[in-house]
Design a protein around this motif. Structure first.
Motif, PDB file in Angstrom:
ATOM      1  N   ALA A  26      56.594  35.966  75.062  1.00  0.00           N
ATOM      2  CA  ALA A  26      58.019  36.411  75.166  1.00  0.00           C
ATOM      3  C   ALA A  26      57.997  38.033  75.176  1.00  0.00           C
ATOM      4  O   ALA A  26      58.828  38.623  75.549  1.00  0.00           O
ATOM      5  N   ALA A  27      56.790  38.400  74.402  1.00  0.00           N
ATOM      6  CA  ALA A  27      56.735  39.974  74.089  1.00  0.00           C
ATOM      7  C   ALA A  27      56.241  40.629  75.857  1.00  0.00           C
ATOM      8  O   ALA A  27      57.085  41.755  76.065  1.00  0.00           O
ATOM      9  N   THR A  28      55.365  39.981  76.449  1.00  0.00           N
ATOM     10  CA  THR A  28      55.260  40.325  77.669  1.00  0.00           C
ATOM     11  C   THR A  28      56.503  40.481  78.641  1.00  0.00           C
ATOM     12  O   THR A  28      56.840  41.519  79.332  1.00  0.00           O
ATOM     13  N   VAL A  29      57.047  39.204  78.700  1.00  0.00           N
ATOM     14  CA  VAL A  29      58.223  39.184  79.517  1.00  0.00           C
ATOM     15  C   VAL A  29      59.214  39.957  79.068  1.00  0.00           C
ATOM     16  O   VAL A  29      60.025  41.042  80.028  1.00  0.00           O
ATOM     17  N   GLY A  30      59.863  40.378  77.792  1.00  0.00           N
ATOM     18  CA  GLY A  30      60.598  41.187  77.316  1.00  0.00           C
ATOM     19  C   GLY A  30      60.258  42.632  77.543  1.00  0.00           C
ATOM     20  O   GLY A  30      60.941  43.620  77.932  1.00  0.00           O
ATOM     21  N   GLY A  31      58.965  43.022  77.520  1.00  0.00           N
ATOM     22  CA  GLY A  31      58.445  44.375  77.943  1.00  0.00           C
ATOM     23  C   GLY A  31      58.644  44.542  79.248  1.00  0.00           C
ATOM     24  O   GLY A  31      59.042  45.939  79.627  1.00  0.00           O
ATOM     25  N   LEU A  32      58.332  43.629  80.203  1.00  0.00           N
ATOM     26  CA  LEU A  32      58.412  43.950  81.558  1.00  0.00           C
ATOM     27  C   LEU A  32      59.954  44.110  82.096  1.00  0.00           C
ATOM     28  O   LEU A  32      60.426  44.928  82.836  1.00  0.00           O
ATOM     29  N   ALA A  33      60.780  43.306  81.396  1.00  0.00           N
ATOM     30  CA  ALA A  33      62.211  43.690  81.593  1.00  0.00           C
ATOM     31  C   ALA A  33      62.727  44.821  81.044  1.00  0.00           C
ATOM     32  O   ALA A  33      63.383  45.767  81.611  1.00  0.00           O
ATOM     33  N   GLU A  34      62.204  45.358  79.768  1.00  0.00           N
ATOM     34  CA  GLU A  34      62.429  46.680  79.512  1.00  0.00           C
ATOM     35  C   GLU A  34      61.931  47.760  80.239  1.00  0.00           C
ATOM     36  O   GLU A  34      62.582  48.705  80.372  1.00  0.00           O
ATOM     37  N   LEU A  35      60.789  47.609  80.898  1.00  0.00           N
ATOM     38  CA  LEU A  35      60.325  48.584  81.635  1.00  0.00           C
ATOM     39  C   LEU A  35      61.046  48.742  82.820  1.00  0.00           C
ATOM     40  O   LEU A  35      61.599  50.092  83.418  1.00  0.00           O
ATOM     41  N   GLY A  36      61.614  47.672  83.529  1.00  0.00           N
ATOM     42  CA  GLY A  36      62.640  47.790  84.591  1.00  0.00           C
ATOM     43  C   GLY A  36      63.909  48.457  84.263  1.00  0.00           C
ATOM     44  O   GLY A  36      64.403  49.585  85.035  1.00  0.00           O
ATOM     45  N   GLN A  37      64.361  48.367  82.907  1.00  0.00           N
ATOM     46  CA  GLN A  37      65.508  48.944  82.922  1.00  0.00           C
ATOM     47  C   GLN A  37      65.427  50.322  82.462  1.00  0.00           C
ATOM     48  O   GLN A  37      66.225  51.126  82.701  1.00  0.00           O
ATOM     49  N   GLY A  38      64.364  50.774  81.762  1.00  0.00           N
ATOM     50  CA  GLY A  38      63.899  52.081  81.647  1.00  0.00           C
ATOM     51  C   GLY A  38      63.689  52.943  82.823  1.00  0.00           C
ATOM     52  O   GLY A  38      64.243  53.875  82.826  1.00  0.00           O
ATOM     53  N   LEU A  39      63.025  52.151  83.891  1.00  0.00           N
ATOM     54  CA  LEU A  39      62.826  53.021  85.054  1.00  0.00           C
ATOM     55  C   LEU A  39      64.145  53.362  85.830  1.00  0.00           C
ATOM     56  O   LEU A  39      64.400  54.079  86.060  1.00  0.00           O
ATOM     57  N   ALA A  40      65.243  52.407  85.651  1.00  0.00           N
ATOM     58  CA  ALA A  40      66.401  52.305  86.216  1.00  0.00           C
ATOM     59  C   ALA A  40      67.165  53.591  85.890  1.00  0.00           C
ATOM     60  O   ALA A  40      67.539  54.363  86.470  1.00  0.00           O
ATOM     61  N   ALA A  41      67.125  53.765  84.340  1.00  0.00           N
ATOM     62  CA  ALA A  41      67.779  54.751  83.592  1.00  0.00           C
ATOM     63  C   ALA A  41      67.262  56.117  84.143  1.00  0.00           C
ATOM     64  O   ALA A  41      67.675  57.130  84.100  1.00  0.00           O
ATOM     65  N   SER A  42      65.966  56.063  84.008  1.00  0.00           N
ATOM     66  CA  SER A  42      65.079  57.407  84.450  1.00  0.00           C
ATOM     67  C   SER A  42      65.261  57.987  85.907  1.00  0.00           C
ATOM     68  O   SER A  42      65.604  59.102  85.913  1.00  0.00           O
ATOM     69  N   PHE A  43      65.711  57.067  86.792  1.00  0.00           N
ATOM     70  CA  PHE A  43      65.962  57.174  88.061  1.00  0.00           C
ATOM     71  C   PHE A  43      67.367  57.895  88.205  1.00  0.00           C
ATOM     72  O   PHE A  43      67.607  58.733  89.036  1.00  0.00           O
TER      73      PHE A  43
END
Length: 133
Positions: A107-124
């Motif tokens: 669950a931590a890996t799945v959550g981390g990947l989802a969070e990474l995607g959201q973080g990239l979108a916010a940065s872009f």
């Protein structure tokens, strides 16, 4: 979460083509293949549905004929599980995060990947807004 993953790739979306940009491959794979990849968005693949729907996919690899070529190019066998996370900017998928593992992702890996995607979108989004000023 990187230690659980066997492979991770960022695909940039440009003109209906997904282009391998950056990533890593473990387990004796071919990391140099990442930056040579170019996949048609409309072609059947594990990347198409998450790209077209802008909804992440986590689970077993779908049984599609084109995907073995993807893994062969990377020098890897198909994984046990994979994740494809669309990065959406202003209602448009601008890139996809791909990751896979030879065992179940926790669950931590799945959550981390989802969070990474959201973080990239916010940065872009911040970069685009700054460029518009």
């Amino acid at each position: 979460f990187k230690q659980q993953l066997r492979c991770g790739i960022i695909f940039a979306a440009r003109d209906s083509v997904l282009i391998g940009w950056k990533g890593f491959v473990r387990s004796g794979g071919k990391p140099d293949a990442i930056e040579t990849m170019a996949l048609e968005v409309g072609a059947p693949s594990m990347l198409r549905d998450p790209y077209e729907s802008a909804v992440p996919y986590f689970g077993e690899p779908p049984a599609l004929e084109v995907d073995p070529h993807f893994y062969r190019a990377l020098g890897l066998p198909p994984p046990h599980e994979l994740a494809v996370v669309p990065v959406v900017l202003r209602q448009e998928v601008v890139c996809l995060l791909y990751a896979d593992a030879m065992s179940s992702m926790d669950a931590a890996t799945v959550g981390g990947l989802a969070e990474l995607g959201q973080g990239l979108a916010a940065s872009f989004d911040r970069l685009v807004k700054a460029a518009e000023r």
